[in-house]
Design a protein around this motif. Sequence first.
Motif, PDB file in Angstrom:
ATOM      1  N   LEU A  95       0.776  -1.095  -0.098  1.00 10.57           N
ATOM      2  CA  LEU A  95       0.227  -0.074   0.026  1.00 10.57           C
ATOM      3  C   LEU A  95       0.752   1.257  -0.037  1.00 10.57           C
ATOM      4  O   LEU A  95       0.628   2.070  -0.959  1.00 10.57           O
ATOM      5  CB  LEU A  95      -0.612  -0.040   1.314  1.00 10.57           C
ATOM      6  CG  LEU A  95      -1.994   0.993   1.196  1.00 10.57           C
ATOM      7  CD1 LEU A  95      -3.098   0.693   0.094  1.00 10.57           C
ATOM      8  CD2 LEU A  95      -2.792   0.762   2.698  1.00 10.57           C
ATOM      9  N   LYS A  96       1.857   1.322   0.856  1.00 10.21           N
ATOM     10  CA  LYS A  96       2.569   2.366   0.717  1.00 10.21           C
ATOM     11  C   LYS A  96       3.497   2.776  -0.482  1.00 10.21           C
ATOM     12  O   LYS A  96       3.898   3.615  -0.693  1.00 10.21           O
ATOM     13  CB  LYS A  96       3.989   2.262   1.994  1.00 10.21           C
ATOM     14  CG  LYS A  96       4.639   3.404   2.380  1.00 10.21           C
ATOM     15  CD  LYS A  96       5.610   3.154   3.609  1.00 10.21           C
ATOM     16  CE  LYS A  96       6.450   4.375   3.808  1.00 10.21           C
ATOM     17  NZ  LYS A  96       7.279   4.091   4.849  1.00 10.21           N
ATOM     18  N   LYS A  97       4.075   1.474  -0.967  1.00  7.49           N
ATOM     19  CA  LYS A  97       4.873   1.664  -2.340  1.00  7.49           C
ATOM     20  C   LYS A  97       4.044   1.883  -3.326  1.00  7.49           C
ATOM     21  O   LYS A  97       4.269   1.863  -4.822  1.00  7.49           O
ATOM     22  CB  LYS A  97       5.734   0.636  -2.470  1.00  7.49           C
ATOM     23  CG  LYS A  97       6.814   0.382  -1.220  1.00  7.49           C
ATOM     24  CD  LYS A  97       7.647   1.491  -1.579  1.00  7.49           C
ATOM     25  CE  LYS A  97       8.820   1.683  -0.456  1.00  7.49           C
ATOM     26  NZ  LYS A  97       9.862   2.902  -0.599  1.00  7.49           N
ATOM     27  N   ASN A  98       2.435   1.664  -3.375  1.00 12.61           N
ATOM     28  CA  ASN A  98       1.666   1.710  -4.288  1.00 12.61           C
ATOM     29  C   ASN A  98       1.991   0.674  -5.554  1.00 12.61           C
ATOM     30  O   ASN A  98       1.734   0.752  -6.651  1.00 12.61           O
ATOM     31  CB  ASN A  98       1.713   3.147  -5.143  1.00 12.61           C
ATOM     32  CG  ASN A  98       0.429   3.318  -6.096  1.00 12.61           C
ATOM     33  OD1 ASN A  98      -0.596   2.919  -5.629  1.00 12.61           O
ATOM     34  ND2 ASN A  98       0.599   4.292  -6.888  1.00 12.61           N
ATOM     35  N   ILE A  99       2.244  -0.468  -4.870  1.00 10.20           N
ATOM     36  CA  ILE A  99       2.397  -1.631  -5.603  1.00 10.20           C
ATOM     37  C   ILE A  99       1.260  -2.519  -5.917  1.00 10.20           C
ATOM     38  O   ILE A  99       0.478  -2.740  -4.853  1.00 10.20           O
ATOM     39  CB  ILE A  99       3.705  -2.385  -5.183  1.00 10.20           C
ATOM     40  CG1 ILE A  99       4.702  -1.786  -5.060  1.00 10.20           C
ATOM     41  CG2 ILE A  99       3.625  -3.825  -5.930  1.00 10.20           C
ATOM     42  CD1 ILE A  99       5.863  -2.317  -4.471  1.00 10.20           C
TER      43      ILE A  99
ATOM     44  N   HIS B 169      -1.744  -5.054  -5.494  1.00  9.90           N
ATOM     45  CA  HIS B 169      -1.857  -6.083  -4.455  1.00  9.90           C
ATOM     46  C   HIS B 169      -1.724  -7.534  -5.080  1.00  9.90           C
ATOM     47  O   HIS B 169      -2.480  -7.830  -5.916  1.00  9.90           O
ATOM     48  CB  HIS B 169      -3.165  -5.845  -3.662  1.00  9.90           C
ATOM     49  CG  HIS B 169      -3.192  -6.700  -2.527  1.00  9.90           C
ATOM     50  ND1 HIS B 169      -2.496  -6.731  -1.407  1.00  9.90           N
ATOM     51  CD2 HIS B 169      -4.076  -8.010  -2.470  1.00  9.90           C
ATOM     52  CE1 HIS B 169      -2.780  -7.736  -0.602  1.00  9.90           C
ATOM     53  NE2 HIS B 169      -3.554  -8.400  -1.336  1.00  9.90           N
TER      54      HIS B 169
END
Length: 401
Positions: free
Chosen positions: A328-332, A334
């Motif tokens: 979530l933090k790295k916008n990768i 899921h």
Amino acid sequence: MAWSEHLGGNKYKIVERDPSKASRPKRSVTVEMPGEITRSKSEKKKEAWLSLEEAKWSEQVISGKAVKQEDITLLNFIPKWEKGYAAGNMGEYTQNVNLYNLNKYVVPEFGHLKISKITTLQLVTFFGELKRENGKEFATNTKLNIYKAVKSVFDAAYEWELISKNPMDGVKRPRTSKKEKKAMRDVKKAFSSSETETILLALYDLPDRWRLYFTGSMLGGFRRGELLAIEWPDVDYDRGAIWIDKQITLNKEGQKVEGEVKTEESEGWVAMPKWYMDQLKLYEKEWKKEKFQCKDWAGGNKSYVFHGGKGIMYFPTTPTTTWRKFLLKKNIPHVKLHGLRHTAGMLLRESGADLKTMQERLRHTKIGTTADIYTHSSEMISRDAADRLEVFDPKKLRFAP
């Protein structure tokens, strides 16, 4: 000495007197003669089959192992199944899940019924109408878990000769609907090679223990609890491999414990890239420094490579939570934590590894499991297949005049 009575058709009642009772009451069981023997013209074959069944029932009654069919309900049989089968063949967490499903969904419907009276039609109807409390459909995987629990119970009852016919034999295994399959296809299950490169670099923003944990999962195909359970003696730098023979799981009380690996084939050495082992070696030096400086070490004689501080094993769900927050933090995009295991398989597949090699590395019991999961197309495999057809571009073809 036991004797038999023909009930008609291929059914027989076998009777023996119970020596443990003063009045020696009769104990009986109903059996069905197999079709090939029933149709046989040889009376000797029928007599031999009946004699064997009589001897088996007699031994059970005399040894005190016989349980009268009509005397036991499903509710009263489940503890016997738990003790006689589940405890020796399932991990504690699996037992817990099965017991939950049985008590939550099956016992309210069938618990009061005698196990010998539950029919295939009742079970087919039960699974056909099975829904959540809010009326919504269960996911097929949930339905399948309930099915497996029920089948295990009736398989044991049949094997222990408490029932003459297994009613689950006529109940079809739950299958994924087309709608659910379509939804599942839209869910990302693994990372591509290029995505893997991006993630490996992004992991450097995490503490070393988590970076190495997730990197190991992605490259070694470890299951979540397996990597949590490794200790430093399980790491062999000369061999360049990690030994797997246990996992961190949950017991029936929901407490974290060391348990056996999923299957016998899951146990073994998993070779890792040299650069990963080198990084693990550097991490071990830091690990030992932290332990030496820790004033309230609580790990005892355990040396978990990945722990939450003070040497205590992680709770098995902690990596899942940490992984979700990282993505979530790295916008990768899921992908579930277990998807790192699938990523390891797909990387092998895309590199040209054969199914046998993949099976051994991922420690699958059956090669069919490997084939079912990893023979579907990946971006690289599909692109490679398409690129091979470029030679048929009409602009590049030369035709004779």
